[in-house]
Design a protein around this motif. Structure first.
Motif, PDB file in Angstrom:
ATOM      1  N   ALA A   5       0.848  -1.194   0.000  1.00 47.76           N
ATOM      2  CA  ALA A   5       0.000   0.000   0.000  1.00 47.76           C
ATOM      3  C   ALA A   5       0.880   1.240   0.000  1.00 47.76           C
ATOM      4  O   ALA A   5       1.894   1.294   0.711  1.00 47.76           O
ATOM      5  CB  ALA A   5      -0.907   0.007   1.222  1.00 47.76           C
ATOM      6  N   ARG A   6       0.489   2.210  -0.807  1.00 46.35           N
ATOM      7  CA  ARG A   6       1.218   3.487  -0.882  1.00 46.35           C
ATOM      8  C   ARG A   6       0.345   4.529  -0.195  1.00 46.35           C
ATOM      9  O   ARG A   6      -0.684   4.942  -0.724  1.00 46.35           O
ATOM     10  CB  ARG A   6       1.445   3.838  -2.349  1.00 46.35           C
ATOM     11  N   LEU A   7       0.713   4.968   0.989  1.00 48.98           N
ATOM     12  CA  LEU A   7      -0.168   5.764   1.836  1.00 48.98           C
ATOM     13  C   LEU A   7       0.505   7.040   2.312  1.00 48.98           C
ATOM     14  O   LEU A   7       1.729   7.104   2.477  1.00 48.98           O
ATOM     15  CB  LEU A   7      -0.598   4.947   3.070  1.00 48.98           C
ATOM     16  N   GLY A   8      -0.345   8.030   2.577  1.00 44.41           N
ATOM     17  CA  GLY A   8       0.072   9.246   3.246  1.00 44.41           C
ATOM     18  C   GLY A   8      -0.393   9.213   4.688  1.00 44.41           C
ATOM     19  O   GLY A   8      -0.914   8.199   5.176  1.00 44.41           O
ATOM     20  N   PRO A   9      -0.269  10.342   5.421  1.00 47.10           N
ATOM     21  CA  PRO A   9      -0.631  10.352   6.841  1.00 47.10           C
ATOM     22  C   PRO A   9      -2.072   9.926   7.114  1.00 47.10           C
ATOM     23  O   PRO A   9      -2.324   9.085   7.978  1.00 47.10           O
ATOM     24  CB  PRO A   9      -0.383  11.814   7.247  1.00 47.10           C
ATOM     25  N   ARG A  10      -3.032  10.510   6.409  1.00 43.00           N
ATOM     26  CA  ARG A  10      -4.427  10.170   6.682  1.00 43.00           C
ATOM     27  C   ARG A  10      -4.737   8.723   6.307  1.00 43.00           C
ATOM     28  O   ARG A  10      -5.445   8.021   7.015  1.00 43.00           O
ATOM     29  CB  ARG A  10      -5.351  11.123   5.919  1.00 43.00           C
ATOM     30  N   GLY A  11      -4.156   8.248   5.203  1.00 42.75           N
ATOM     31  CA  GLY A  11      -4.387   6.872   4.795  1.00 42.75           C
ATOM     32  C   GLY A  11      -3.837   5.872   5.804  1.00 42.75           C
ATOM     33  O   GLY A  11      -4.462   4.841   6.086  1.00 42.75           O
ATOM     34  N   ASP A  13      -8.025  11.169  16.141  1.00 48.64           N
ATOM     35  CA  ASP A  13      -7.744   9.809  15.669  1.00 48.64           C
ATOM     36  C   ASP A  13      -6.271   9.480  15.849  1.00 48.64           C
ATOM     37  O   ASP A  13      -5.909   8.380  16.293  1.00 48.64           O
ATOM     38  CB  ASP A  13      -8.127   9.685  14.194  1.00 48.64           C
ATOM     39  N   LEU A  14      -5.389  10.408  15.476  1.00 49.09           N
ATOM     40  CA  LEU A  14      -3.950  10.177  15.619  1.00 49.09           C
ATOM     41  C   LEU A  14      -3.577  10.032  17.082  1.00 49.09           C
ATOM     42  O   LEU A  14      -2.812   9.120  17.455  1.00 49.09           O
ATOM     43  CB  LEU A  14      -3.183  11.323  14.962  1.00 49.09           C
ATOM     44  N   ARG A  15      -4.103  10.882  17.936  1.00 46.79           N
ATOM     45  CA  ARG A  15      -3.815  10.806  19.363  1.00 46.79           C
ATOM     46  C   ARG A  15      -4.288   9.462  19.934  1.00 46.79           C
ATOM     47  O   ARG A  15      -3.579   8.809  20.712  1.00 46.79           O
ATOM     48  CB  ARG A  15      -4.495  11.973  20.085  1.00 46.79           C
ATOM     49  N   VAL A  23      -3.385   6.400   9.063  1.00 41.00           N
ATOM     50  CA  VAL A  23      -4.230   6.437  10.261  1.00 41.00           C
ATOM     51  C   VAL A  23      -5.492   5.609  10.046  1.00 41.00           C
ATOM     52  O   VAL A  23      -5.899   4.820  10.916  1.00 41.00           O
ATOM     53  CB  VAL A  23      -4.590   7.903  10.617  1.00 41.00           C
ATOM     54  N   GLN A  24      -6.120   5.728   8.917  1.00 38.46           N
ATOM     55  CA  GLN A  24      -7.347   4.980   8.657  1.00 38.46           C
ATOM     56  C   GLN A  24      -7.083   3.478   8.603  1.00 38.46           C
ATOM     57  O   GLN A  24      -7.890   2.676   9.097  1.00 38.46           O
ATOM     58  CB  GLN A  24      -7.977   5.463   7.348  1.00 38.46           C
ATOM     59  N   LEU A  25      -5.966   3.093   8.020  1.00 41.57           N
ATOM     60  CA  LEU A  25      -5.641   1.666   7.975  1.00 41.57           C
ATOM     61  C   LEU A  25      -5.428   1.117   9.385  1.00 41.57           C
ATOM     62  O   LEU A  25      -5.944   0.049   9.744  1.00 41.57           O
ATOM     63  CB  LEU A  25      -4.398   1.445   7.114  1.00 41.57           C
ATOM     64  N   LEU A  26      -4.671   1.849  10.211  1.00 45.14           N
ATOM     65  CA  LEU A  26      -4.405   1.386  11.576  1.00 45.14           C
ATOM     66  C   LEU A  26      -5.686   1.367  12.411  1.00 45.14           C
ATOM     67  O   LEU A  26      -5.862   0.487  13.258  1.00 45.14           O
ATOM     68  CB  LEU A  26      -3.355   2.285  12.231  1.00 45.14           C
ATOM     69  N   GLN A  27      -6.571   2.312  12.183  1.00 41.17           N
ATOM     70  CA  GLN A  27      -7.847   2.293  12.898  1.00 41.17           C
ATOM     71  C   GLN A  27      -8.608   1.009  12.588  1.00 41.17           C
ATOM     72  O   GLN A  27      -9.206   0.394  13.467  1.00 41.17           O
ATOM     73  CB  GLN A  27      -8.696   3.513  12.506  1.00 41.17           C
ATOM     74  N   GLY A  28      -8.616   0.625  11.319  1.00 42.08           N
ATOM     75  CA  GLY A  28      -9.302  -0.612  10.955  1.00 42.08           C
ATOM     76  C   GLY A  28      -8.652  -1.822  11.587  1.00 42.08           C
ATOM     77  O   GLY A  28      -9.346  -2.736  12.059  1.00 42.08           O
ATOM     78  N   ARG A  29      -7.313  -1.866  11.629  1.00 38.74           N
ATOM     79  CA  ARG A  29      -6.617  -3.019  12.199  1.00 38.74           C
ATOM     80  C   ARG A  29      -6.816  -3.116  13.716  1.00 38.74           C
ATOM     81  O   ARG A  29      -6.826  -4.207  14.272  1.00 38.74           O
ATOM     82  CB  ARG A  29      -5.127  -2.928  11.874  1.00 38.74           C
ATOM     83  N   LEU A  30      -6.979  -1.971  14.375  1.00 39.15           N
ATOM     84  CA  LEU A  30      -7.116  -1.960  15.836  1.00 39.15           C
ATOM     85  C   LEU A  30      -8.568  -1.847  16.301  1.00 39.15           C
ATOM     86  O   LEU A  30      -8.825  -1.726  17.499  1.00 39.15           O
ATOM     87  CB  LEU A  30      -6.304  -0.795  16.418  1.00 39.15           C
ATOM     88  N   GLY A  31      -9.501  -1.868  15.354  1.00 44.64           N
ATOM     89  CA  GLY A  31     -10.907  -1.793  15.734  1.00 44.64           C
ATOM     90  C   GLY A  31     -11.307  -0.444  16.313  1.00 44.64           C
ATOM     91  O   GLY A  31     -12.149  -0.381  17.216  1.00 44.64           O
ATOM     92  N   LEU A  32     -10.715   0.618  15.816  1.00 44.03           N
ATOM     93  CA  LEU A  32     -10.974   1.963  16.360  1.00 44.03           C
ATOM     94  C   LEU A  32     -11.823   2.815  15.431  1.00 44.03           C
ATOM     95  O   LEU A  32     -11.988   4.010  15.674  1.00 44.03           O
ATOM     96  CB  LEU A  32      -9.647   2.679  16.625  1.00 44.03           C
ATOM     97  N   THR A  33     -12.341   2.218  14.369  1.00 44.08           N
ATOM     98  CA  THR A  33     -13.154   3.020  13.440  1.00 44.08           C
ATOM     99  C   THR A  33     -14.452   3.439  14.100  1.00 44.08           C
ATOM    100  O   THR A  33     -14.972   2.759  14.994  1.00 44.08           O
ATOM    101  CB  THR A  33     -13.455   2.221  12.165  1.00 44.08           C
TER     102      THR A  33
END
Length: 892
Positions: free
Chosen positions: A24-30, A126-128, A32-42
């Motif tokens: 995956a080629r991602l920037g900062p927002r991308g 979200d980042l915090r 964060v969204q990926l990690l939220q999905g992996r950690l169940g934080l969406t």
């Protein structure tokens, strides 16, 4: 999964990183969204406007003195600005907790944060949250093998270095992208004076390439370029910015502008006529919120009475209610709109509850029409977000109109352009930012390489930086932060072998400057002692330089070009007449004075408007200006006469004006029109007092107003006599003690000399027409100028200027002869524009000063009178058909 991370890679296509291969080629927002999905934080997304409304309530509760004055004047803007500061501080890593001896802005942020524990989370939160969760012992597998970062993690701002440390602790292999060999791409710069020329050059280059791969860097919208590509049978790039003024986002503010008193009838007409349209090439039917059958009926009602709730509007609504062809959804919308504009919300009653109430029918109509229509779905979302914003407010809060407008604007956000539709192609890869370019060599076409002066974020002073650092923030100097974007852009550009820049010196009628990265690229090519501008000048080409004797050539692209034969723009015509097939069928079923005036003044105008029924759109016929005021004062006179008061007092006249304004001139009630309304009211009071007093002193008694007449008019045509009804309305009819009639025509105009000159020249055809229809000898006629409060008449009791008696029979005879002559000419196939021709024959045109044109027409009238004819000035400068006849612009 492997991740390629870059500070400026947000928005890059998933496939660019090799998504199918688990990269995956991602920037900062991308990220964060990926990690939220992996950690169940969406969590469900919360619209920015809703967060502003929540934050405004917290500011009011905190009541910090540093914010108090600003918040009391403009709460929405204050809340929006302070929330942006708060999010910037959180993104930087600060924990906004109470602190001593901090600058006032930081203290205010901490105070409001303490009062806002339940503020909906934004991107900063979200980042915090990710950092806080990863700081704990996380056993949940992230599923990320490695993360390759383009930048040194330690060079990133805020919480990002800490996030990468935590990811490494969680088992993610951290890598740093190799710097690689810095390329020195060739640079080609084409600068055009305008976008059209630049688009043509870029399209030729794309069409003339063969073989080698190409990436397109679209730094500006490609709407014009796509048109040129389509002309050459190539697919569109489809890059267009989203904007806040798309059609879908205009529906709600336009509707709400009608909800608050006073109602602007021009806005009402615009809403009635509003269509939600797709892109021009979409081929879809236009959709209107108001049913098509009702649209013209209600617009015609507004044309009769430019106000709300009047007789014409109510009759139109009654007819639509009885129309069985309108759907129930459409009828509900009509009823709601009629109730809204007839009894709009008073400003002091504008509450969230009332707004929700009046917008409910609109939401229902949008849902009924919006099935599968993205434009109307976007409008429905706009309304839903506004309702969510209003839920954050006390239902009884009185809203300022400005605050409501700010909420509506914020709730709408930005909508995509209908032109943002890239078409399937494997020939070019399209990027919108330099950092998104892939390092694959080859060529890059950089379209619209203009300087971007976008804001770089919140600026903190030194004391505030120290305070935020004390709260855990990590703030980079502005120059270091800007360098992150610059370095990312240069890395992307240095991956190409050649960069072809095509830009325009002016865009949207404003001068542009080259993109800052062009200066960096040029600096890498500069010889010792050579400046950046010198380098750019040495490689700069004009579009003309790409055209050679054998065709177009640029950067290896070649294409044959056909040079059109030079053509010369034809001079403006000296004869405005049109020669067409005989049209003896173009006879009027009935004639009015306005039609007679068109026949005499400009036969083309009559043919277009009456013979061929070419009319302006209904929305353009809603009266304004003098025409609206004239309608208003006519109605006031009618009501005063109908009440039986022969000499009404000034108070009675003023009272009637106040009664009629909402129905017939409601736009005068709009904010900012108070002086104009006062002037019209007092001028009318004085004028009508003079009108009734003079009539009484002259011994005249008004017998009727707005009396309709219809009588047969025989026109002696070459094809034989034709009888048509001549119809009209006489403004005022009066009689003296002996029963002799007087006809008075009321005129509201600021041209004080127009009607006296017509009367004195014996050319007042309208008065002659109305008097002739009475068929009574000795009929007196005259004008009353409402704005000036003066009579124009031969009766010395009304007008002391000693004007000559109007020869009614001679004038009417000349008028009917002129009408017959005009119809004969039209029937034979020769249709001239007499009024405009008079100007052209005198070497004049629409730019001629009015005073000179009036002298020309006066001379023409004298010549026509000697021949038993007459001339009517059709006012070509105001005519909607002057482009068709050739008086205005090129008639080809």
């Amino acid at each position: 999964m492997r991740i390629e991370f870059g500070w400026s890679l947000d928005g890059a296509a998933w496939a660019d990183g090799g998504g199918a291969a688990g990269i995956a080629r991602l920037g900062p927002r991308g990220l964060v969204q990926l990690l939220q999905g992996r950690l169940g934080l969406t969590r469900p997304a919360v619209e920015p406007a809703v967060r502003v409304a929540q934050y405004a309530r917290r500011i009011a509760e905190a009541d910090h003195p540093w914010l108090r004055a600003s918040f009391s004047v403009d709460p929405w803007t204050t809340a929006s600005t302070v929330l942006a500061w708060r999010d910037a501080a959180i993104t930087a890593g600060a924990r906004l907790e109470a602190t001593d001896a901090a600058p006032e802005r930081i203290t205010a942020l901490c105070t409001v944060e303490a009062a806002a524990p339940d503020l909906a989370a934004g991107a900063a939160d979200d980042l915090r949250e990710l950092v806080d969760v990863l700081s704990e012992e996380v056993t949940w597998p992230l599923g990320i093998e490695s993360l390759c970062c383009h930048e040194d993690p330690g060079s990133l701002p805020g919480l990002w270095p800490r996030l990468f440390e935590l990811l490494e602790t969680a088992g993610v292999t951290m890598e740093h992208a190799a710097a690689g060999e810095q390329g020195r791409p060739k640079l080609v710069l084409v600068e055009a004076e305008d976008e059209w020329t630049a688009a043509e050059t870029a399209a030729r280059m794309l069409a003339g390439r063969e073989g080698s791969p190409l990436q397109v860097l679209a730094g500006a919208d490609t709407v014009l370029l796509d048109q040129e590509l389509h002309r050459r049978g190539l697919p569109a790039l489809g890059v267009a910015d989203s904007a806040a003024d798309r059609t879908a986002l205009q529906i709600l503010p336009l509707f709400l502008s009608l909800a608050v008193a006073p109602v602007d009838v021009q806005q009402l007409a615009a809403f009635l006529d509003l269509r939600v349209m797709d892109a021009p090439e979409g081929g879809r039917e236009q959709v209107g919120l108001i049913p098509a059958r009702a649209r013209s009926v209600l617009l015609d009602a507004l044309a009769q009475e430019p106000g709300t709730g009047g007789t014409a509007w109510q009759e139109a609504m009654a007819g639509l209610e009885a129309d069985g062809e309108i759907s129930e959804s459409g009828l509900e919308m009509l009823r709601a709109l009629s109730a809204l504009v007839t009894a709009p919300i008073a400003p002091e009653e504008l509450t969230p509850a009332r707004v929700r109430e009046v917008t409910a029918p609109l939401g229902k109509r949008l849902r009924a029409l919006g099935q599968g229509d993205p434009s109307l779905s976007r409008a429905s979302t706009h309304l839903q977000v506004l309702l969510e914003v209003l839920e954050e407010l006390d239902p009884g809060t009185v809203l300022r109109e400005r605050a409501l407008a700010q909420m509506v604007e914020s709730a709408g956000g930005r909508a995509g352009s209908p032109f943002a539709r890239p078409e399937a192609t494997t020939r070019w890869r399209i990027s919108s930012r330099p950092a998104q370019l892939l390092p694959v060599g080859g060529d890059v076409l950089w379209w619209g390489a203009d300087r971007d002066d976008a804001s770089t974020g919140v600026t903190w002073d030194a004391a505030e930086v120290e305070a935020l650092n004390g709260l855990g923030a990590r703030l980079l100097p502005p120059a270091q932060l800007a360098a992150l974007d610059t370095d990312a852009g240069l890395r992307g550009l240095h991956g190409a072998e050649r960069i072809i820049v095509i830009r325009t010196r002016r865009r949207a009628e404003k001068p542009t400057a080259p993109h800052a990265l062009l200066a960096h690229l040029a600096a890498g090519r500069a010889a010792p002692g050579q400046g950046v501008e010198d380098v750019l000048e040495s490689i700069r080409l004009s579009p003309e330089a790409t055209l050679r004797t054998d065709g177009f050539a640029l950067a290896g692209a070649r294409r044959g070009v056909k040079v059109p034969r030079p053509s010369r723009i034809a001079p403006l015509p000296t004869d405005l007449a049109k020669e067409v097939e005989p049209a003896r069928h173009l006879l009027p079923p009935r004639l009015s004075y306005s039609q007679a005036e068109d026949l005499l003044g400009c036969r083309q105008k009559w043919t277009y408007k009456n013979g061929l029924q070419i009319r302006a759109a209904s929305v353009a016929t809603v009266p304004t200006g003098n025409r609206m005021i004239g309608t208003l004062v006519h109605a006031v006179v009618e009501q005063l006469v109908g009440s039986g008061d022969r000499r009404p007092s000034a108070d009675r006249i003023r009272q009637e004006i106040e009664t009629q304004v909402p129905r017939l001139a409601s736009e005068l009630l709009l904010p900012g029109r108070e002086v104009e309304l006062a002037d019209v009211r007092e001028r009318t009071v004085r004028s009508l007092a003079t009108f009734f007093d003079r009539l009484g002193a002259a011994g005249l008694v008004i017998t009727s107003v707005e009396s309709r007449f219809e009588e047969p008019l025989v026109l002696h045509l070459q094809q034989g006599d034709v009888t048509v009804p001549f119809v009209g309305y006489r403004d005022v009819e009066a009689e003296d003690a002996e029963g002799r009639p007087t006809v008075i025509d009321l005129k509201w105009t600021y041209a004080a000399r127009k009607y006296p000159e017509l009367f004195e020249a014996g050319e007042a055809l309208q008065l002659a027409a109305y008097a002739h229809a009475l068929h009574e000898e000795g009929t007196d006629v005259g004008y009353f100028l409402l704005s000036q409060g003066e009579f124009v008449s031969a009766n010395p009791a009304l007008d002391p200027h000693g004007r000559p008696v109007l020869d009614i029979e001679d004038l009417w005879s000349r008028g009917t002869a002129g009408m017959a002559e005009a119809l004969d000419e039209i029937g034979s196939g020769r249709v001239d524009a007499r009024s405009g021709q008079i100007l052209l024959d005198a070497d004049q045109d629409l730019s001629t000063p009015r005073s000179a044109a009036k002298k020309t027409y006066a001379s023409a009238r004298e010549a026509a009178r000697s021949q038993g004819s007459l001339v009517v000035d059709a006012r070509c400068d105001y005519c909607e058909f002057s482009l068709l006849c050739g008086m205005r612009g090129d008639d080809s």
